[in-house]
Design a protein around this motif. Sequence first.
Motif, PDB file in Angstrom:
ATOM      1  N   PRO A 122       0.208  15.540 -12.881  1.00  0.00           N
ATOM      2  CA  PRO A 122      -0.553  14.674 -13.613  1.00  0.00           C
ATOM      3  C   PRO A 122      -0.081  13.719 -14.587  1.00  0.00           C
ATOM      4  O   PRO A 122      -0.591  12.727 -14.932  1.00  0.00           O
ATOM      5  CB  PRO A 122      -1.796  15.195 -14.103  1.00  0.00           C
ATOM      6  N   ALA A 123       1.143  14.514 -15.147  1.00  0.00           N
ATOM      7  CA  ALA A 123       1.857  13.690 -16.342  1.00  0.00           C
ATOM      8  C   ALA A 123       2.764  12.849 -15.782  1.00  0.00           C
ATOM      9  O   ALA A 123       3.688  12.323 -16.634  1.00  0.00           O
ATOM     10  CB  ALA A 123       2.475  14.843 -17.172  1.00  0.00           C
ATOM     11  N   ALA A 124       3.108  12.717 -14.544  1.00  0.00           N
ATOM     12  CA  ALA A 124       4.262  11.966 -13.946  1.00  0.00           C
ATOM     13  C   ALA A 124       3.749  10.428 -14.078  1.00  0.00           C
ATOM     14  O   ALA A 124       3.043   9.911 -14.744  1.00  0.00           O
ATOM     15  CB  ALA A 124       4.107  12.061 -12.391  1.00  0.00           C
ATOM     16  N   ASP A 125       5.268   9.787 -14.358  1.00  0.00           N
ATOM     17  CA  ASP A 125       5.095   8.245 -14.557  1.00  0.00           C
ATOM     18  C   ASP A 125       5.057   7.717 -13.181  1.00  0.00           C
ATOM     19  O   ASP A 125       6.239   7.361 -12.506  1.00  0.00           O
ATOM     20  CB  ASP A 125       6.202   7.765 -15.118  1.00  0.00           C
ATOM     21  N   ALA A 126       4.066   7.140 -12.654  1.00  0.00           N
ATOM     22  CA  ALA A 126       3.802   6.530 -11.618  1.00  0.00           C
ATOM     23  C   ALA A 126       3.722   5.002 -11.758  1.00  0.00           C
ATOM     24  O   ALA A 126       3.534   4.122 -10.744  1.00  0.00           O
ATOM     25  CB  ALA A 126       2.604   6.995 -10.861  1.00  0.00           C
ATOM     26  N   LEU A 127       3.996   4.183 -13.099  1.00  0.00           N
ATOM     27  CA  LEU A 127       3.977   3.016 -13.204  1.00  0.00           C
ATOM     28  C   LEU A 127       4.714   2.275 -12.414  1.00  0.00           C
ATOM     29  O   LEU A 127       4.342   1.133 -12.043  1.00  0.00           O
ATOM     30  CB  LEU A 127       4.138   2.677 -14.705  1.00  0.00           C
ATOM     31  N   GLU A 128       6.073   2.700 -12.219  1.00  0.00           N
ATOM     32  CA  GLU A 128       7.024   1.807 -11.690  1.00  0.00           C
ATOM     33  C   GLU A 128       6.443   1.559 -10.196  1.00  0.00           C
ATOM     34  O   GLU A 128       6.513   0.517  -9.363  1.00  0.00           O
ATOM     35  CB  GLU A 128       8.251   2.626 -11.482  1.00  0.00           C
ATOM     36  N   ASP A 129       5.929   2.637  -9.409  1.00  0.00           N
ATOM     37  CA  ASP A 129       5.519   2.293  -8.104  1.00  0.00           C
ATOM     38  C   ASP A 129       4.214   1.405  -8.074  1.00  0.00           C
ATOM     39  O   ASP A 129       4.244   0.585  -7.183  1.00  0.00           O
ATOM     40  CB  ASP A 129       4.935   3.612  -7.184  1.00  0.00           C
ATOM     41  N   LEU A 130       3.327   1.656  -8.874  1.00  0.00           N
ATOM     42  CA  LEU A 130       2.092   0.656  -9.082  1.00  0.00           C
ATOM     43  C   LEU A 130       2.801  -0.788  -9.392  1.00  0.00           C
ATOM     44  O   LEU A 130       1.841  -1.519  -8.921  1.00  0.00           O
ATOM     45  CB  LEU A 130       1.247   1.221 -10.126  1.00  0.00           C
ATOM     46  N   ASP A 131       3.492  -1.010 -10.287  1.00  0.00           N
ATOM     47  CA  ASP A 131       3.924  -2.242 -10.580  1.00  0.00           C
ATOM     48  C   ASP A 131       4.589  -2.941  -9.109  1.00  0.00           C
ATOM     49  O   ASP A 131       4.425  -4.016  -8.917  1.00  0.00           O
ATOM     50  CB  ASP A 131       5.245  -2.398 -11.575  1.00  0.00           C
ATOM     51  N   ALA A 132       5.325  -2.279  -8.308  1.00  0.00           N
ATOM     52  CA  ALA A 132       5.728  -2.579  -7.207  1.00  0.00           C
ATOM     53  C   ALA A 132       4.746  -3.151  -6.179  1.00  0.00           C
ATOM     54  O   ALA A 132       5.070  -3.942  -5.471  1.00  0.00           O
ATOM     55  CB  ALA A 132       6.765  -1.564  -6.669  1.00  0.00           C
ATOM     56  N   PRO A 187       0.729  -0.994   0.075  1.00  0.00           N
ATOM     57  CA  PRO A 187       0.046   0.147   0.110  1.00  0.00           C
ATOM     58  C   PRO A 187       1.032   1.277   0.025  1.00  0.00           C
ATOM     59  O   PRO A 187       0.451   2.448  -0.570  1.00  0.00           O
ATOM     60  CB  PRO A 187      -0.894   0.249   1.167  1.00  0.00           C
ATOM     61  N   ALA A 188       1.946   1.276   0.721  1.00  0.00           N
ATOM     62  CA  ALA A 188       2.668   2.381   0.582  1.00  0.00           C
ATOM     63  C   ALA A 188       3.314   2.907  -0.878  1.00  0.00           C
ATOM     64  O   ALA A 188       3.441   4.068  -0.898  1.00  0.00           O
ATOM     65  CB  ALA A 188       3.877   2.323   1.573  1.00  0.00           C
ATOM     66  N   TYR A 189       3.514   1.938  -1.828  1.00  0.00           N
ATOM     67  CA  TYR A 189       3.868   2.177  -2.979  1.00  0.00           C
ATOM     68  C   TYR A 189       2.687   2.773  -3.940  1.00  0.00           C
ATOM     69  O   TYR A 189       2.959   3.887  -4.582  1.00  0.00           O
ATOM     70  CB  TYR A 189       4.380   0.783  -3.959  1.00  0.00           C
ATOM     71  N   VAL A 190       1.379   2.318  -3.408  1.00  0.00           N
ATOM     72  CA  VAL A 190       0.139   3.043  -4.175  1.00  0.00           C
ATOM     73  C   VAL A 190       0.202   4.440  -3.549  1.00  0.00           C
ATOM     74  O   VAL A 190      -0.186   5.352  -4.547  1.00  0.00           O
ATOM     75  CB  VAL A 190      -0.995   2.287  -3.784  1.00  0.00           C
ATOM     76  N   GLY A 191       0.305   4.736  -2.076  1.00  0.00           N
ATOM     77  CA  GLY A 191       0.513   5.968  -1.751  1.00  0.00           C
ATOM     78  C   GLY A 191       1.197   6.970  -2.346  1.00  0.00           C
ATOM     79  O   GLY A 191       1.230   8.348  -2.659  1.00  0.00           O
ATOM     80  N   LEU A 192       2.779   6.460  -2.472  1.00  0.00           N
ATOM     81  CA  LEU A 192       3.676   7.115  -3.347  1.00  0.00           C
ATOM     82  C   LEU A 192       3.336   7.600  -4.700  1.00  0.00           C
ATOM     83  O   LEU A 192       3.631   8.516  -5.249  1.00  0.00           O
ATOM     84  CB  LEU A 192       5.055   6.538  -3.340  1.00  0.00           C
ATOM     85  N   ALA A 193       2.377   6.584  -5.552  1.00  0.00           N
ATOM     86  CA  ALA A 193       2.082   6.820  -6.844  1.00  0.00           C
ATOM     87  C   ALA A 193       0.901   7.829  -6.824  1.00  0.00           C
ATOM     88  O   ALA A 193       0.927   8.849  -7.416  1.00  0.00           O
ATOM     89  CB  ALA A 193       1.492   5.544  -7.448  1.00  0.00           C
ATOM     90  N   ARG A 194      -0.222   7.875  -5.790  1.00  0.00           N
ATOM     91  CA  ARG A 194      -1.007   9.012  -5.723  1.00  0.00           C
ATOM     92  C   ARG A 194      -0.351  10.388  -5.329  1.00  0.00           C
ATOM     93  O   ARG A 194      -0.846  11.330  -6.226  1.00  0.00           O
ATOM     94  CB  ARG A 194      -1.849   8.541  -4.809  1.00  0.00           C
TER      95      ARG A 194
END
Length: 547
Positions: free
Chosen positions: A293-303, A279-286
């Motif tokens: 809004p254009a940030a690449d959050a995919l790495e955190d969501l994959d983790a 869940p902490a990785y999801v928090g970082l992505a959010r």
Amino acid sequence: MADEVDTLFQEAVEALQAGDRARAKDLLTRLLKTDQNNVNYWVWMSAATETAKERVYCLQTARRIDPEHAAAKRGLILLGALPPDETIQPFPVNHPRAWEEQLILAHERPNEKQPFLSTPLARLAGLGALGIALCGLVFFMFIQPRLPRTSVIPTFTFGPSPTFTLTPTALNATARPSPTYVGPTPLWALLPATYTPTPLYNPTPRQPQSGDIFRAARDAYNRGNWEEVVNFMQQIAVVEPESADPWYFIGEAYRFQEKYADAQDAYNRALELNPNFGPAYVGLARVKLALDPAADALEDLDAAVKKDPAFVDAYLMRAAFKTDHADAKGALKDLKAAEALAPDSALVQYEYARAYLALDEPGRALAYAQRANELDITMLPVYLALGDAYTANGQTDEALKALETYVTYAEEDEFTLFLQGKLNYIAGDYETALEKLDASIKLKNNPEARLYRGLIYLEFGRGPDAIYELRVAVLSLPESFEAQIGLTRAYMLDKKYGNAYLQAEHAFPLAETDEQRAQVYYWRAKSQEKMGQLAQAKRDWEALLAL
């Protein structure tokens, strides 16, 4: 079936009376699925919702079902949604209020004197006094004279026994005031970030000394009292220094307060304690998406998915991110996993609708949007998805109803102002439409808003203004037929017939329906007539008639 419905309704009422709004809302939502025309369900649902706009929505729905429903009218008057009405009786007060008695002055109190023995307590006291008197008379007259005279030895008496409380109380402590709601408005934050506080993540087993604190934190979380959440979770972090989840909840509380730097620090602290805490990785992505809004959050969501495959929010966030970044097929895979974990989640159905809209499958998109609406009728972003899905399926009236619902109850920002302008333009109220679009563009330069402002200028006969707005729209939306044909009309209005003809040529490849092709033939023929090219104009008129 009727007995079961009555039982559910009674449970919902009891939950509200006990202060458990979440359970009451869940039960009433289930009841409304079975009967959306039950006015009592809507009235009680208004008491279970958190915000004034949700209460107004429920009470207005109740009034649409029963325009004379007194409770619904009273509620709307109290919320300011209806003007005061003297014919509406106020809520009855069946008991005197304590403060009324305190406000009566001594000289205002009635001087009524009641007989001494008019109350049961007085009569009981009288009988007791009479009994004591009789016992004393018997003792002094008959028993005392016969007793031997002896000296009385004094006895030592201990002081009063100390009283112990169950919990220690600080010296001079004062009661903490009831917390007030300071969190964000549920249901309508911007996508792709979550727009409602997500349910509490299932934490690790608590230590005995922190169990009560966690329950208090959970209640504060459900109320949206983020300062209280931080306070309680910090206490748990002291008692359980090796637990990661208190720091995750602290991060969530900071994120809902838009304190993004503090939220990032808290999420990172959770990962220092447990690098596998998904869940902490999801928090970082959010937080990344909230800041950019254009940030690449995919790495955190994959983790997040890799570290915790059972965390539904990880799949939902990744699906939303993929839909927004032209990977709707990849989003469907994540949504399938999320649906397996939460089959009755309105959020899952909503994201399905967005993904199928992106894939240009309007039939499926509409089915999923309708399912999301059935699961949670108070989830406002679903009405946007319904509007888009109905539009894509050619159901314009239903689309307008859905969008009007969203605009009525959503927080006013540049997007809702744009929608209000668009809806007023469609309804033919151009003055109001222009006012709303001006306000929207002032907050954010939205090319769609510029498009509709240009179309309004066309209706007002303001050719140069229409040309300016529609050229801006065409530069940002080169694939928009409405923008291209609108600019054609603007050139015709301003008597720039050569430009109008060339613009119609640009619009023709974008025409997908006979109605759109008819517009191109019409304006091309009109522009050629004005330029004296009658033979070419004749061909376009013939093509128009052949449609």
